[in-house]
Design an enzyme around this catalytic site. Structure first.
Site: not given
Ligand code: AMP
Length: 113
Positions: A3, A29, A86, A92, A97, A99
């Site tokens: 994860c 992000d 989300n 989406g 995990h 967030h």
């Molecule tokens: P969601 O679509 O709600 O699952 O959002 C996942 C978010 O995680 C997206 O906005 C990605 O840009 C962000 N994300 C994915 N990997 C990382 C990372 N290593 N560091 C920071 N943000 C991340």
């Protein structure tokens, strides 16, 4: 199962951390959709908002307070911000995990796409 957010929590993957306590972490992000785009996570691995249970009540409340605190820190408390979760494929959700997206620093339309 691997994860990416657990790896960030463990500091195995770098992130710009803006807040951390025993149970909660917040970091910028990697692909920001607004001038301020911060992810707030429980350190505990919860798959999604639909997986929370009664014992998480205080944790979720604290995450909301942390969001308001970060909004003040980032100077978007007065101009306004969004706290977005989300949950599941139609929304989406890409990372399994829980967030909370804290978004601000620009005006936003409604409803979201
Ligand atoms: P969601 O679509 O709600 O699952 O959002 C996942 C978010 O995680 C997206 O906005 C990605 O840009 C962000 N994300 C994915 N990997 C990382 C990372 N290593 N560091 C920071 N943000 C991340």
């Amino acid at each position: 199962m691997s994860c990416i957010f657990c790896d960030i929590r463990e500091k195995k993957v770098p992130a710009e951390i803006v807040y951390e306590d025993e149970d909660i972490m917040a970091f910028r992000d990697a692909d920001p959709r607004a001038p301020v785009h911060i992810l707030i996570i429980p350190k505990k691995h919860i798959l999604s908002l639909s997986e929370i249970d009664e014992e998480d009540r205080e944790l979720i409340g604290r995450i909301c307070r942390v969001a308001a605190r970060i909004a003040r820190q980032e100077s978007i408390a007065r101009s306004g911000f969004r706290l977005v979760v989300n949950s599941g494929p139609d929304a989406g959700q890409a990372v399994d995990h829980l967030h909370f997206h804290l978004l601000g620093g620009r005006s936003m339309s409604w409803p979201p796409g």
